[in-house]
Write a protein that holds these residues in place. Structure first.
Motif, short mmCIF file in Angstrom:
data_model
loop_
_atom_site.label_atom_id
_atom_site.label_comp_id
_atom_site.label_asym_id
_atom_site.label_seq_id
_atom_site.Cartn_x
_atom_site.Cartn_y
_atom_site.Cartn_z
N LEU A 1 18.04 -5.96 54.02
CA LEU A 1 18.67 -7.27 53.94
C LEU A 1 18.38 -7.93 52.59
O LEU A 1 19.24 -8.55 51.98
CB LEU A 1 18.15 -8.15 55.08
CG LEU A 1 19.16 -9.08 55.74
CD1 LEU A 1 20.35 -8.30 56.26
CD2 LEU A 1 18.51 -9.83 56.87
N THR A 2 17.14 -7.78 52.13
CA THR A 2 16.76 -8.34 50.83
C THR A 2 17.54 -7.66 49.71
O THR A 2 18.05 -8.31 48.80
CB THR A 2 15.25 -8.14 50.59
OG1 THR A 2 14.54 -8.73 51.68
CG2 THR A 2 14.82 -8.78 49.29
N PHE A 3 17.66 -6.33 49.83
CA PHE A 3 18.38 -5.58 48.80
C PHE A 3 19.84 -6.01 48.74
O PHE A 3 20.41 -6.21 47.68
CB PHE A 3 18.28 -4.08 49.12
CG PHE A 3 18.95 -3.20 48.11
CD1 PHE A 3 18.31 -2.87 46.94
CD2 PHE A 3 20.22 -2.70 48.34
CE1 PHE A 3 18.92 -2.06 46.00
CE2 PHE A 3 20.84 -1.89 47.41
CZ PHE A 3 20.19 -1.58 46.24
N LEU A 4 20.44 -6.16 49.93
CA LEU A 4 21.85 -6.56 49.98
C LEU A 4 22.02 -8.01 49.53
O LEU A 4 22.85 -8.33 48.69
CB LEU A 4 22.38 -6.40 51.40
CG LEU A 4 23.82 -6.86 51.61
CD1 LEU A 4 24.78 -5.77 51.18
CD2 LEU A 4 24.09 -7.24 53.03
N GLY A 5 21.18 -8.91 50.10
CA GLY A 5 21.35 -10.33 49.86
C GLY A 5 20.99 -10.75 48.45
O GLY A 5 21.57 -11.68 47.91
N GLY A 6 20.03 -10.04 47.84
CA GLY A 6 19.58 -10.40 46.50
C GLY A 6 20.73 -10.51 45.51
O GLY A 6 20.80 -11.47 44.75
N SER A 7 21.64 -9.55 45.56
CA SER A 7 22.74 -9.56 44.60
C SER A 7 23.70 -10.71 44.89
O SER A 7 24.22 -11.34 43.98
CB SER A 7 23.49 -8.24 44.65
OG SER A 7 24.14 -8.09 45.88
N PHE A 8 23.92 -11.00 46.19
CA PHE A 8 24.82 -12.10 46.53
C PHE A 8 24.23 -13.43 46.08
O PHE A 8 24.93 -14.29 45.54
CB PHE A 8 25.09 -12.10 48.04
CG PHE A 8 26.11 -11.09 48.47
CD1 PHE A 8 27.44 -11.45 48.62
CD2 PHE A 8 25.76 -9.77 48.68
CE1 PHE A 8 28.39 -10.52 49.00
CE2 PHE A 8 26.70 -8.83 49.05
CZ PHE A 8 28.02 -9.20 49.22
N MET A 9 22.92 -13.59 46.31
CA MET A 9 22.25 -14.81 45.88
C MET A 9 22.29 -14.93 44.35
O MET A 9 22.53 -16.00 43.80
CB MET A 9 20.80 -14.83 46.36
CG MET A 9 20.64 -14.93 47.86
SD MET A 9 21.29 -16.48 48.51
CE MET A 9 20.80 -16.37 50.22
N ALA A 10 22.03 -13.80 43.68
CA ALA A 10 22.02 -13.81 42.22
C ALA A 10 23.38 -14.26 41.68
O ALA A 10 23.45 -15.10 40.77
CB ALA A 10 21.67 -12.43 41.68
N GLU A 11 24.45 -13.71 42.26
CA GLU A 11 25.79 -14.08 41.80
C GLU A 11 26.08 -15.56 42.03
O GLU A 11 26.64 -16.24 41.17
CB GLU A 11 26.84 -13.24 42.53
CG GLU A 11 26.86 -11.78 42.12
CD GLU A 11 27.45 -11.60 40.74
OE1 GLU A 11 28.68 -11.64 40.61
OE2 GLU A 11 26.68 -11.41 39.78
N ALA A 12 25.67 -16.05 43.21
CA ALA A 12 25.91 -17.46 43.53
C ALA A 12 25.17 -18.37 42.54
O ALA A 12 25.73 -19.33 42.01
CB ALA A 12 25.48 -17.77 44.96
N LEU A 13 23.90 -18.03 42.27
CA LEU A 13 23.09 -18.85 41.36
C LEU A 13 23.65 -18.78 39.94
O LEU A 13 23.74 -19.78 39.25
CB LEU A 13 21.64 -18.38 41.38
CG LEU A 13 20.89 -18.64 42.69
CD1 LEU A 13 19.58 -17.88 42.71
CD2 LEU A 13 20.64 -20.13 42.85
N ARG A 14 24.04 -17.56 39.55
CA ARG A 14 24.56 -17.38 38.20
C ARG A 14 25.82 -18.22 37.99
O ARG A 14 25.96 -18.94 37.00
CB ARG A 14 24.86 -15.91 37.94
CG ARG A 14 25.21 -15.58 36.50
CD ARG A 14 25.78 -14.18 36.41
NE ARG A 14 26.89 -13.96 37.34
CZ ARG A 14 28.12 -14.39 37.14
NH1 ARG A 14 28.42 -15.04 36.04
NH2 ARG A 14 29.06 -14.17 38.04
N SER A 15 26.75 -18.16 38.97
CA SER A 15 27.99 -18.91 38.79
C SER A 15 27.71 -20.41 38.82
O SER A 15 28.38 -21.18 38.14
CB SER A 15 29.01 -18.52 39.86
OG SER A 15 28.57 -18.91 41.12
#
Lengths: 224, 219
Positions: B93-107
């Motif tokens: 879950l961390t592996f999957l969610g990390g990228s989604f969170m990263a994208e949200a924060l980056r945008s």
């Protein structure tokens, strides 16, 4: 006798079987997505209505579809439909129904967002030029909406493809299940088969989804 | 619908709900940490780390969680890496969610205009001050809808952990359908338990979004 797992991958029809499993997933996603685009566009246009009842009903539908994990929806359609309505669907059809229901909701919201994101003056100007509401929709609003819609729709397709492995839980033999079927009888001859087979499955998914998400990002950048 | 069956199986479902919530909570916290780390690396334009983050984000976003879990749970032990099911689920879950969170924060960070940074600098604020008082509050408000959507998405994604023999809600329901044929009751409990988890989160997310928006933009 012990072999390396990579031999298992290329033994007999194994790789082709995996590809066939991938096609089962892809066929569900593609069919459901095509249906969702048609139905979702309709739903999205309806959702822009100012009628309170219409708004509430569509909103409720959208939230229900969004909030329930897809696997729960799959279970409901697969098990409950048979029980209460005597409709007997096999796993594949149940999956198409569920993914269409879910996709329609998500697609509807995307269409609604795309339509409402077009400035009001576009609509007023077109009306002032004497176009009928239908003409305005077709010639002014829709062409612009589609541009905003295409990248997000491609993203949704990607999400749908990545949700398809769930159908293994209602007995559809898709790519992961096929992998399992290849590994299980070869457990002793190829002890590290699972590493290679599941690794390959991940790679296959990546090979399908990565280009799609690239295209979406490219379009997004070009049209923004 | 047989209420006696529901009463009898309720404790099992409550236990499964707790497991689902536990896995989701740890996974979400892990995803946020990974996400913040990745967003910072991308933002700071660290040479090699940035490419690594890109590779990670693309792999994580373009493969399904179910496949990742199979690989983690059944594949990796062949390399001598054995992780128990619950940790596996949290890692996945961390592996999957990390990228989604990263994208949200980056945008969110990207959406704050560069002029904000420049103005703050010209007023004499230091880099850290600018980040803390000017950029981050705005970026958080912009990123919040995406972040809460990710939280709900991750909670929903926990529904696949039954595949690695974790007794979560789906697992319990499926077992009950298989052994007792009390399909209606099992599905009713399954839906109810997910609603109990997700409805408050969804409502809370909406409230938080409005609060943050109001605090930041005043509308």
């Amino acid at each position: 006798m012990r072999h390396s797992g990579i031999e298992l991958l290329f033994q007999g029809q194994n790789f082709l079987r995996l590809l066939h499993g991938l096609w089962v997933s892809a066929s569900i996603a593609l069919l459901a997505m095509s249906l969702s685009i048609v139905l979702g566009t309709g739903l999205g246009i309806v959702m822009t209505s100012k009628n309170r009842v219409v708004k509430f009903v569509t909103r409720a539908y959208l939230e229900t579809m969004r909030i329930m994990p897809q696997i729960v929806l799959l279970f409901l359609v697969f098990f409950d439909l048979t029980r209460y309505f005597n409709v007997n669907l096999d796993g594949w059809s149940a999956a198409v129904v569920v993914f269409t229901l879910w996709g329609t909701a998500e697609m509807g919201d995307l269409v609604r967002a795309a339509i409402t994101s077009i400035p009001k003056h576009q609509y007023s100007s077109a009306r002032a030029l004497g176009m009928t509401p239908w003409q305005v929709q077709r010639a002014v609003i829709l062409p612009q909406a589609i541009r905003r819609l295409l990248p997000t729709t491609i993203n949704l397709t990607n999400r749908m493809i990545m949700t398809t492995p769930l159908v293994a839980l209602i007995g559809v033999v898709e790519v992961l299940k096929t992998g399992q079927q290849i590994i299980d009888p070869n457990r002793f001859a190829y002890p590290d088969g699972s590493l290679w087979i599941y690794g390959t499955v991940l790679l296959l998914y990546f090979a399908v989804c990565f280009p799609i998400s690239r295209v979406a990002r490219l379009l997004e950048r070009r049209w923004s | 619908m047989n209420w006696a069956v529901i009463q009898a199986t309720l404790p099992t479902f409550i236990e499964a709900t707790l497991l689902t919530v536990r896995v989701a909570a740890f996974g979400i916290v892990g995803a946020l940490i990974v996400g913040i780390l990745c967003a910072t690396i991308t933002r700071a334009k660290l040479p090699v780390a940035r490419q690594l983050v890109w590779v990670y984000v693309e792999i994580s976003r373009n493969t399904p969680l179910l496949g990742q879990l199979f690989f983690l749970y059944y594949g990796l032990p062949k390399l001598g890496i054995v992780v128990d099911a619950e940790h596996c689920a949290v890692i996945g879950l961390t592996f999957l969610g990390g990228s989604f969170m990263a994208e949200a924060l980056r945008s969110g960070l990207d959406a704050v205009e560069p002029i904000q940074w420049q103005s703050a600098q010209s007023l004499g604020l230091s880099g850290v001050q600018t980040m803390r008082h000017v950029i981050l509050p705005q970026a958080t408000a912009i990123a919040m809808p995406a972040l809460t959507a990710n939280v709900i998405f991750l909670i929903k994604e926990t529904s696949v952990v039954s595949i690695i023999a974790l007794a979560d809600l789906v697992f319990v329901a499926k077992e009950q359908i298989g052994s007792d044929y009390t399909t209606a009751e099992a599905l009713f409990l399954l839906v109810s338990c997910y609603l109990v988890i997700l409805l408050p989160v969804s409502l809370g997310a909406g409230w938080l979004e409005r609060r943050l928006r109001h605090a930041t933009f005043g509308d």
